[in-house]
Design a protein around this motif. Sequence first.
Motif, PDB file in Angstrom:
ATOM      1  N   ILE A  54      39.847   0.227  94.034  1.00 36.43           N
ATOM      2  CA  ILE A  54      38.712   0.547  93.170  1.00 36.43           C
ATOM      3  C   ILE A  54      38.468  -0.606  92.207  1.00 36.43           C
ATOM      4  CG2 ILE A  54      37.883   2.109  91.367  1.00 36.43           C
ATOM      5  CD1 ILE A  54      39.795   4.219  92.704  1.00 36.43           C
ATOM      6  N   GLU A  55      39.561  -1.165  91.706  1.00 33.95           N
ATOM      7  CA  GLU A  55      39.467  -2.251  90.721  1.00 33.95           C
ATOM      8  C   GLU A  55      39.241  -3.604  91.387  1.00 33.95           C
ATOM      9  OE1 GLU A  55      43.010  -0.280  88.077  1.00 33.95           O
ATOM     10  OE2 GLU A  55      43.350  -1.100  90.064  1.00 33.95           O
ATOM     11  N   GLY A  56      39.919  -3.821  92.528  1.00 39.02           N
ATOM     12  CA  GLY A  56      39.832  -5.106  93.205  1.00 39.02           C
ATOM     13  C   GLY A  56      40.729  -6.142  92.553  1.00 39.02           C
ATOM     14  N   ASN A  57      41.012  -7.213  93.308  1.00 38.70           N
ATOM     15  CA  ASN A  57      41.728  -8.353  92.742  1.00 38.70           C
ATOM     16  C   ASN A  57      40.828  -9.143  91.803  1.00 38.70           C
ATOM     17  OD1 ASN A  57      42.843  -8.120  95.829  1.00 38.70           O
ATOM     18  ND2 ASN A  57      44.447  -8.509  94.312  1.00 38.70           N
ATOM     19  N   THR A  58      39.545  -9.111  92.097  1.00 31.68           N
ATOM     20  CA  THR A  58      38.520  -9.679  91.229  1.00 31.68           C
ATOM     21  C   THR A  58      37.430  -8.633  91.088  1.00 31.68           C
ATOM     22  OG1 THR A  58      37.125 -10.624  92.979  1.00 31.68           O
ATOM     23  CG2 THR A  58      38.988 -11.957  92.232  1.00 31.68           C
ATOM     24  N   LEU A  59      36.578  -8.767  90.096  1.00 35.27           N
ATOM     25  CA  LEU A  59      35.492  -7.800  89.944  1.00 35.27           C
ATOM     26  C   LEU A  59      34.485  -7.922  91.078  1.00 35.27           C
ATOM     27  CD1 LEU A  59      34.964  -7.798  86.083  1.00 35.27           C
ATOM     28  CD2 LEU A  59      35.928  -5.995  87.516  1.00 35.27           C
ATOM     29  N   GLU A  60      34.369  -9.103  91.657  1.00 32.84           N
ATOM     30  CA  GLU A  60      33.505  -9.265  92.822  1.00 32.84           C
ATOM     31  C   GLU A  60      34.058  -8.477  94.006  1.00 32.84           C
ATOM     32  OE1 GLU A  60      30.408 -10.481  95.287  1.00 32.84           O
ATOM     33  OE2 GLU A  60      30.613 -10.557  93.104  1.00 32.84           O
ATOM     34  N   ASN A  61      35.353  -8.326  94.040  1.00 29.25           N
ATOM     35  CA  ASN A  61      36.048  -7.643  95.127  1.00 29.25           C
ATOM     36  C   ASN A  61      36.199  -6.138  94.892  1.00 29.25           C
ATOM     37  OD1 ASN A  61      39.469  -7.226  95.806  1.00 29.25           O
ATOM     38  ND2 ASN A  61      37.950  -7.307  97.442  1.00 29.25           N
ATOM     39  N   ASN A  92      35.573   2.509  88.670  1.00 31.85           N
ATOM     40  CA  ASN A  92      35.997   1.302  87.963  1.00 31.85           C
ATOM     41  C   ASN A  92      35.407   1.309  86.555  1.00 31.85           C
ATOM     42  OD1 ASN A  92      35.848  -1.568  87.036  1.00 31.85           O
ATOM     43  ND2 ASN A  92      36.760  -1.971  89.028  1.00 31.85           N
ATOM     44  N   VAL A  93      36.209   0.905  85.569  1.00 37.73           N
ATOM     45  CA  VAL A  93      35.758   0.913  84.176  1.00 37.73           C
ATOM     46  C   VAL A  93      35.518  -0.495  83.640  1.00 37.73           C
ATOM     47  CG1 VAL A  93      36.816   3.136  83.642  1.00 37.73           C
ATOM     48  CG2 VAL A  93      38.152   1.027  83.351  1.00 37.73           C
ATOM     49  N   GLY A  94      35.214  -1.432  84.548  1.00 38.10           N
ATOM     50  CA  GLY A  94      34.950  -2.799  84.116  1.00 38.10           C
ATOM     51  C   GLY A  94      36.175  -3.676  84.093  1.00 38.10           C
ATOM     52  N   LEU A  95      37.216  -3.247  84.831  1.00 41.31           N
ATOM     53  CA  LEU A  95      38.460  -4.010  84.880  1.00 41.31           C
ATOM     54  C   LEU A  95      38.850  -4.273  86.325  1.00 41.31           C
ATOM     55  CD1 LEU A  95      40.575  -1.883  82.357  1.00 41.31           C
ATOM     56  CD2 LEU A  95      39.385  -4.016  81.846  1.00 41.31           C
ATOM     57  N   ALA A  96      39.232  -5.514  86.611  1.00 42.43           N
ATOM     58  CA  ALA A  96      39.940  -5.761  87.862  1.00 42.43           C
ATOM     59  C   ALA A  96      41.370  -5.258  87.688  1.00 42.43           C
ATOM     60  CB  ALA A  96      39.914  -7.242  88.214  1.00 42.43           C
ATOM     61  N   CYS A  97      42.121  -5.189  88.775  1.00 41.06           N
ATOM     62  CA  CYS A  97      43.466  -4.603  88.748  1.00 41.06           C
ATOM     63  C   CYS A  97      44.318  -5.233  87.642  1.00 41.06           C
ATOM     64  CB  CYS A  97      44.140  -4.801  90.102  1.00 41.06           C
ATOM     65  SG  CYS A  97      45.796  -4.090  90.189  1.00 41.06           S
ATOM     66  N   GLN A  98      44.805  -4.413  86.728  1.00 38.25           N
ATOM     67  CA  GLN A  98      45.575  -4.936  85.595  1.00 38.25           C
ATOM     68  C   GLN A  98      46.888  -5.568  86.029  1.00 38.25           C
ATOM     69  OE1 GLN A  98      44.482  -1.308  82.827  1.00 38.25           O
ATOM     70  NE2 GLN A  98      45.520  -2.820  81.578  1.00 38.25           N
TER      71      GLN A  98
END
Length: 486
Positions: free
Chosen positions: A233-240, A306-312
Amino acid sequence: MKLQISNCKKAAVQDGMIGLFFEDINYAADGGLYAEMIENRSFSFVDCYGDVGDYYTKPAWGYGWNATKECGEGRMEYVTGSPISRVNPWYLRFTAQDAGQGFWNKAYDGIYLEKGKTYTVRFYARAAQYPEGDITVQVTKDGRICAQAEVSCIHAPEKTWQKWNLYEAVLEAGETIRNGRFTISLTKPGTVEFDLISMMPDDAVAGVFRKDLFDLLKGLHPGFLRFPGGCIIEGNTLENRYRWKESVGDIKDRRTNFNRWAVHLTSEENGWHTQYSHYNQTLGIGFYEYFLLCELIGAKPLPVLNVGLACQFQSYELVEMDEPEFQEFLQDAVDLIEFANGPADSTWGSVRAKMGHPEPFGLTMVGIGNEQWQTEKIDFFGRYQAFEKAIHAKYPEIKLIGSAGPDITSEHYDKAWEFYKKEVPARDNFCYAVDEHYYVKPDWFYAHTDFYDEYPRDVKVFSGEYASHPISGMNLPQANTLGGAL
């Protein structure tokens, strides 16, 4: 160990309390529950590299495809120029110098056929320079033809535009095989372009879900289904990240995305590149299909946003709350509820209706974030409040699931519960349940059978992810022990 078994029932377990969590990990969707048998069907896959804060991909448009060599080797080119969809613009341009030349697909470790069953093959093709001849579709095993169909090719008059056409063929399995080879070949020399090559078993449930796996899921009688996953859901990047709006509508218009788990276990020693590097998401199972799956197995849908974060764990990337881009995440949440529950003439309800479901899906719960926690740099609590305000301003009846972070032993966990308990008395719909995740050793479970006995009941607990790990690490079959199962 002393094992005592009794038929004396204690507290009753309410219906709907036990459910399923689904994530496209270990090829659970593409190559798994999704009945599609062709890998990289739209010639859109990428090869994935990287580590925390530094991920990148390289084009791999031809991954999974190879030219056959029985009649000589044709020329395979991956091109764009006149795509069937601008979302996935690459396609195969195949040139046969001699009749019978073709190409084959690796198909998630090969094609499985069951004797007597039928499979439908669909593909787009454009007879670029192919004035005569047809197309042969086959599944073979060790040189034997196990299923075959001839497709009559549409030939436009010379000096006219050669259009893309959608073709369909039905294959009947003459025998049961594993690791078969899916092949398309030309009956004459020439050049033909191909895109969105699909092979589906005709017993796929709703034309989407692999029947054996669907039956197993339904047989569990789940009360809910949490989807589309955790870290993806978060992705490694926000594009992902997983964008639900890209997962609905015609499958040809769903943008292929690399899977967050494609960079699992990368390291400097392996060049930040592993055996999973071509793990991509076709989104053939998208949010419409997830809602449909819930309906078919009798489970309540629980999508996570997603809340605007890539995977923490795997990234430093984020969208600040005061940036205009953050509003996109809030709007996606509100629009998702309209997609699921809105009338057929609403903006997003009409998308659902056009896909074949004019009636609402009956969404009641939404997860805010996957496995987020509060840090000095990341105000997750502020993000949760922003989502709560935006959603409940229009849909006050929707129940929200908050996040307690990645574990149940750290201060992140304690701070999360303090936050929710402080806010709930003022607004009883502020948080319906808190999503707790724990991956721990069997001894922890044995020692904490009373873990929830003293919990307050004003905010519910949602155990969204948990597992017993007798051995630390990932991809360890030897960790599947009886102790862990118990």
